[in-house]
Structure formats: C-alpha cells, structure tokens
Design a protein around this motif. Structure first.
Motif, PDB file in Angstrom:
ATOM      1  N   HIS A 262      33.008  35.338  33.959  1.00 26.46           N
ATOM      2  CA  HIS A 262      34.644  34.835  34.077  1.00 26.46           C
ATOM      3  C   HIS A 262      35.669  35.295  33.487  1.00 26.46           C
ATOM      4  CE1 HIS A 262      32.442  31.055  34.727  1.00 26.46           C
ATOM      5  NE2 HIS A 262      32.136  31.357  33.567  1.00 26.46           N
ATOM      6  N   VAL A 263      36.690  36.410  34.460  1.00 24.65           N
ATOM      7  CA  VAL A 263      37.689  37.527  33.678  1.00 24.65           C
ATOM      8  C   VAL A 263      39.215  36.764  34.419  1.00 24.65           C
ATOM      9  CG1 VAL A 263      38.026  39.788  35.063  1.00 24.65           C
ATOM     10  CG2 VAL A 263      36.079  38.916  34.459  1.00 24.65           C
ATOM     11  N   PHE A 264      39.416  37.244  33.430  1.00 24.57           N
ATOM     12  CA  PHE A 264      41.669  36.905  33.672  1.00 24.57           C
ATOM     13  C   PHE A 264      41.681  38.502  34.088  1.00 24.57           C
ATOM     14  CE2 PHE A 264      40.131  32.981  31.204  1.00 24.57           C
ATOM     15  CZ  PHE A 264      41.323  32.689  31.397  1.00 24.57           C
ATOM     16  N   TYR A 318      37.349  40.106  30.194  1.00 22.88           N
ATOM     17  CA  TYR A 318      35.662  39.236  30.576  1.00 22.88           C
ATOM     18  C   TYR A 318      35.946  38.053  29.666  1.00 22.88           C
ATOM     19  CZ  TYR A 318      31.177  38.267  29.917  1.00 22.88           C
ATOM     20  OH  TYR A 318      29.594  37.089  29.660  1.00 22.88           O
ATOM     21  N   GLU A 319      36.120  36.905  29.833  1.00 23.44           N
ATOM     22  CA  GLU A 319      36.221  35.467  28.865  1.00 23.44           C
ATOM     23  C   GLU A 319      35.200  35.018  29.145  1.00 23.44           C
ATOM     24  OE1 GLU A 319      38.121  36.815  26.461  1.00 23.44           O
ATOM     25  OE2 GLU A 319      39.863  37.860  27.293  1.00 23.44           O
ATOM     26  N   GLY A 358      45.128  33.804  34.902  1.00 20.16           N
ATOM     27  CA  GLY A 358      44.241  33.252  35.656  1.00 20.16           C
ATOM     28  C   GLY A 358      43.440  33.962  35.667  1.00 20.16           C
ATOM     29  N   ARG A 359      41.953  32.459  35.833  1.00 23.37           N
ATOM     30  CA  ARG A 359      40.591  32.535  35.726  1.00 23.37           C
ATOM     31  C   ARG A 359      40.453  33.344  37.124  1.00 23.37           C
ATOM     32  NH1 ARG A 359      41.528  28.157  34.286  1.00 23.37           N
ATOM     33  NH2 ARG A 359      40.699  27.416  36.047  1.00 23.37           N
ATOM     34  N   LEU A 360      39.252  34.655  36.783  1.00 28.65           N
ATOM     35  CA  LEU A 360      38.437  34.936  38.321  1.00 28.65           C
ATOM     36  C   LEU A 360      36.880  34.450  38.000  1.00 28.65           C
ATOM     37  CD1 LEU A 360      39.561  38.546  38.714  1.00 28.65           C
ATOM     38  CD2 LEU A 360      40.479  36.470  39.672  1.00 28.65           C
ATOM     39  N   CYS A 361      36.702  34.779  39.360  1.00 36.71           N
ATOM     40  CA  CYS A 361      35.037  34.384  38.955  1.00 36.71           C
ATOM     41  C   CYS A 361      34.292  35.276  39.246  1.00 36.71           C
ATOM     42  CB  CYS A 361      33.913  32.834  39.571  1.00 36.71           C
ATOM     43  SG  CYS A 361      32.246  32.573  39.171  1.00 36.71           S
ATOM     44  N   LEU A 362      33.513  35.778  38.731  1.00 38.61           N
ATOM     45  CA  LEU A 362      32.830  37.513  39.250  1.00 38.61           C
ATOM     46  C   LEU A 362      31.398  37.130  39.524  1.00 38.61           C
ATOM     47  CD1 LEU A 362      34.232  40.482  37.988  1.00 38.61           C
ATOM     48  CD2 LEU A 362      35.216  39.061  39.947  1.00 38.61           C
ATOM     49  N   SER A 363      30.397  37.632  40.106  1.00 43.40           N
ATOM     50  CA  SER A 363      28.399  37.318  40.144  1.00 43.40           C
ATOM     51  C   SER A 363      27.859  39.218  39.667  1.00 43.40           C
ATOM     52  CB  SER A 363      28.095  37.127  40.763  1.00 43.40           C
ATOM     53  OG  SER A 363      28.535  37.791  41.724  1.00 43.40           O
ATOM     54  N   LEU A 430      30.538  42.559  25.000  1.00 42.09           N
ATOM     55  CA  LEU A 430      30.533  43.776  25.007  1.00 42.09           C
ATOM     56  C   LEU A 430      31.064  45.074  25.790  1.00 42.09           C
ATOM     57  CD1 LEU A 430      28.387  43.787  21.682  1.00 42.09           C
ATOM     58  CD2 LEU A 430      30.935  44.688  21.514  1.00 42.09           C
ATOM     59  N   GLY A 431      29.798  44.881  26.536  1.00 47.89           N
ATOM     60  CA  GLY A 431      29.852  45.445  27.345  1.00 47.89           C
ATOM     61  C   GLY A 431      30.864  45.738  29.105  1.00 47.89           C
ATOM     62  N   ALA A 432      31.103  44.629  29.418  1.00 47.18           N
ATOM     63  CA  ALA A 432      31.693  43.882  30.040  1.00 47.18           C
ATOM     64  C   ALA A 432      33.615  44.784  29.874  1.00 47.18           C
ATOM     65  CB  ALA A 432      31.860  42.604  30.715  1.00 47.18           C
TER      66      ALA A 432
END
Ligand SMILES: Cc1cc2nc3c(=O)[nH]c(=O)nc-3n(C[C@H](O)[C@H](O)[C@H](O)COP(=O)(O)OP(=O)(O)OC[C@H]3O[C@@H](n4cnc5c(N)ncnc54)[C@H](O)[C@@H]3O)c2cc1C
Length: 447
Positions: A262-264, A318-319, A358-363, A430-432
């Motif tokens: 979950h990324v803003f 990344y949240e 706003g939120r994005l969703c990544l894999s 931490l990594g992201a």
C-alpha cells in the motif's frame, strides 16, 4: 459458510480536489434497507464502475448493485492525475519500460482495450474534451539524466514499433510556458481525464438496471450456500455473485494478506489563476506531463469556463496501515508547493488551494490480484499504480469472467502469477521506504 469481517474502512486524506471544483453532487443514495440483486459490485472507482458498465452490457435484464464507502469521485480514482496510459508504465523501473517486448506488447493491448472501452463510454455520454481527451502524453525531462531516460524509453518503443516523437526545450516551453524542461518524449496513445468528472459521468450513464449506493461501507461479507450477503452500516445486500473492486482494501476483506503493497502518493492544486497570471504563464491552456523519471513530478494545467489551475503530484511512501497522518500530508504539501514554484517562478506566490493524498496498490511482481478467489466471488484489484487504465481493464475483465465469457485478453490476465509474498514488517516498511527515498533523491530536479 464463509464469513469475513471487513477490518478496515478506507480513509482518504485531504480534499478530493478534482471533485471539489465540480458543481456539488446531489444527495447520495445510501443503502438503508435489505436488497437482493443478481450482481453486487463493491467499490466504485475505475474498476468497479467499469465492471458494472460491462455487466450491464452483458446481462441486460439483471439487477446490478454497486456499493462504495464514500462518494463517487472522492476515493483514490477521483484523486488521480487522470492519465489513462497505454504504454508500459512500470513505476519500479528507472524509465517505465516493463519487461520483455512481448510482455510489454500484451500490457499495451490490455491498456488500449481499456482506453477503447472508456472512449466508447465518453462518446455515448457526450463527455467534452476537458473530461476525456485522447491527446497522448509527454514524459518531460528536466535534467540530463531525465533526457537519457527518455532516450532509453524511446529505443524500447522503437523496438516495439510504437510511434513517438522527441520534443526539444523550445517545444516544451511552447506547450508548458516554463523553461524548466530540457526535453520531452511525446507518445500519442494515452487519454487524459478529469477523473472525478469522468467517474461521475460514468456512474450517471449506467443503465436503469444498475443502482449505486454511496457512503455505504461494507463491514461484513459472508456466503451461505449459493448466496453472498454483505452488511453495510445501515443495510444489506444478497447476491449470488460478487465482484470486489476495492483495490488494496481487498486485504481488509481477508484476501491477499501480506501480498499487497500500500503506497500513498501526494498532489496539490492551485487556486484559480487570475487573468494576469495566465498571461504571464503563457503556454497552452490544457496540457499534462509525466516525469521522465518515475519518481519525479507530474504536472497538469487545466482550463475551462474561465477556471485556470495547475495540478502537481509527486512522492511515494509505503504505508502498510493504509493510512497517513495529517502531519505527513502537510509536509509533502510543502514539497509540492516547492516543485510548483521551481517550475513556475513567476507564479511562486500562487497558493495551493487543495492538498491531498491517495492510495495505490502494488504487488512485488507487478501483477494484479485478479480472478475468482472464492466460489462466485471475483477480484478486480491491485492495479500497480496504473489504475486508470488497469483498473478499467480489470473491472471489464472481471465482468467477462464472472459471466463465463472468454475474450482473448482475459486469458493473458488469468495467466499472470499470484502477487508475491512480502517480507515481514518492519523489514518491508524499512526496505520499501529506504528504496523510495533513495530513488526520489536520485531523481533530483525531476521531482
Ligand atoms: C494523487 C494520485 C495520482 C494518480 N495518478 C494516476 C494517473 O495519472 N494514472 C493512473 O493510471 N493512476 C493514477 N493513480 C492511481 C489510481 O488512482 C489508482 O490506481 C486507481 O484509483 C485504482 O482504481 P480502482 O478502481 O482499482 O480502486 P480505487 O480507486 O481505490 O477504488 C476502490 C473503491 O473501493 C471503495 N471501498 C474500499 N473499501 C470498501 C468497503 N469496505 N466498502 C465499500 N467500498 C469500499 C473505496 O472507497 C474506493 O472508492 C493516482 C493515484 C493518486 C492518489
């Protein structure tokens, strides 16, 4: 019997500016009773409304219900920058190219199917160019590094026989009015949307067999026998088939846990520019540029009915909680104001009327969370940051899959791997965030 309690409801930080500048929407229809229908779609962003439109086309007499936790145009879809992109747009690459030319060609075919679907809706409902315009896109370069990323992307496009044109600094100034950009790469296939207006228009244009309930968050989803039941805050729906079009919030429904990132991302819109400011700005009245470096700043200038504004977007964080604090929104808002002032020094005094995120969703492996995930429960989620096109496509395809149709592109979507598992927290966080910060620093003046 299968029961899922929905653990988290969406929280969208800051005002949804694209919606706020439109005339106020009428009173929402809120679900406050128990209803039954043939199809239930949860989520009314690009994916949900596209799924509902395709279902309405395929099942002319079926009753279709759409539920959303918020108002149309207030969620992430209505907060986007509105670029419906046909070409590979891999945010984790340095220059957007995806993978092999073959994989990219498949991705392009899917994105173009989505654009054609949206163009058909735009034509049917008479959307003006300010709402939906197939005018292509420009990847703008503000640095030598940005120019070299554009050169690399151009050669990838050339290898796929994709049309493109290189723009020099003068051409960029003529379009944008600023001499911030050293060059650009124009490609003709993208569409540009006023996202909230497009979503409202799509929702209004849905046929009489579709009922949309807004401000109706789903809190519980259960299946008994062949029937799915959902509970909202004030009502309930029973349907044999359900499409989940809630992007990253599918995790809150208990699916794809520890597989979705979950990324803003953050944006700001100026107040209306005065006539004098518009004159000083120069350039074309409507344009938009994406950054040559995926970590850079997207800018749009919008004009219509005497209202001229500039919209900027940058930064990713990344949240995993799917929420951010007001303090973070304020901090990134200041950075957006700086990105604006750097590009338009003559307008540096112009305030940002709206700041939002706003939120994005990544894999991790860039695949969607798509398919039949339980009996007669379909997912059209995880758009990997390109949700205007991919959300539309996943929504269309979920409707095809659920109605047992089999268009050629569906097989490509179904052939994708499952979203790859994430490392445990706090390692992933931490990594992201360290990677994002490093890449944003590397992007320099592209941000
Ligand atoms: C500032 C910004 C700029 C962007 N720019 C672009 C761009 O230019 N191009 C691009 O391709 N992408 C862009 N994106 C990404 C794009 O907005 C998303 O990928 C897209 O919105 C995903 O669409 P969707 O329909 O799958 O999901 P969403 O838009 O997230 O819609 C899901 C809906 O589900 C609803 N929901 C969630 N949980 C529940 C529940 N329990 N009950 C009922 N409803 C629920 C939500 O309220 C929401 O309306 C941007 C995003 C942001 C934030």
């Amino acid at each position: 019997m299968s029961v899922q309690l929905v653990r988290k409801q969406p929280r969208d930080p800051g005002p949804a500016a694209w919606n706020a500048i439109l005339p106020a929407a009428g009173r929402p229809r809120v679900l406050d009773e128990a209803v039954t229908c043939d199809w239930l779609v949860i989520g009314a962003g690009f994916a949900g409304l596209s799924a509902a439109r395709r279902l309405a086309q395929l099942c002319l007499t079926d009753r279709i219900v759409v539920l959303d936790a918020t108002r149309i145009g207030e969620g992430p879809a209505g907060r986007s920058s509105g670029f419906m992109i046909d070409l590979p747009h891999n945010l984790s690459s340095s220059d957007y190219s995806g993978g092999t030319a073959d994989a990219d060609k498949k991705q392009i075919a899917m994105n173009r199917a989505a654009i054609a679907f949206a163009a058909e809706a735009a034509g049917e409902h008479g959307f003006p160019a300010q709402v939906f315009d197939q005018r292509g896109k420009i990847n703008a370069a503000a640095t030598a590094r940005g120019r070299s990323l554009n050169v690399r992307f151009a050669s990838h496009l050339a290898a796929m026989n994709e049309p493109h044109e290189t723009l020099d600094a003068t051409a960029m100034r003529q379009i944008t009015g600023t001499d911030y950009y050293e060059g650009g790469l124009y490609t003709p296939g993208a569409a540009v949307l006023q996202p909230a207006s497009y979503l409202r228009g799509l929702a209004e244009g849905l046929s009489g067999n579709v009922t949309i309930y807004e401000n109706s968050p789903v809190g519980r989803l259960e299946r008994t026998g062949a029937v799915w039941r959902v509970q909202t805050s004030r009502g309930g729906v029973e349907a044999p088939k359900v499409i989940l079009a809630v992007n990253g919030h599918i995790q809150s429904f208990g699916y794809f846990r520890r597989r979705l990132m979950h990324v803003f991302t953050y944006a700001a819109m100026t107040r209306t520019l005065t006539r004098e400011e518009v004159r000083r700005l120069g350039g074309e009245p409507n344009w938009g540029v994406l950054p040559a470096d995926p970590m850079g700043t997207t800018v749009r200038r919008i004009s219509g009915a005497g209202d001229h504004r500039i919209v900027v977007r940058n930064r990713f964080t990344y949240e995993p909680t799917m929420e951010i604090s007001d303090a973070r929104l304020a901090r990134t808002g200041d950075r957006l104001a700086r990105a604006f002032a750097d590009r338009f020094p003559a307008l540096a005094h112009v305030e940002m009327e709206y700041r939002w995120a706003g939120r994005l969703c990544l894999s991790r492996n860039g695949v969607p969370a798509f398919g039949e995930i339980d009996e007669n429960l379909f997912s059209a989620c995880c758009q990997n940051g390109l949700g205007v096109a991919r959300g539309t496509f996943c929504g269309m395809m979920a409707a095809e899959l659920a109605t047992c149709h089999n268009p050629p592109l569906l097989a490509d979507l179904l052939a994708a791997d499952e979203p790859r598992r994430l490392p445990p927290e706090p390692l992933a966080w931490l990594g992201a965030n360290a990677t994002l910060r490093w890449k944003q620093w590397q992007a320099g003046a592209e941000v």
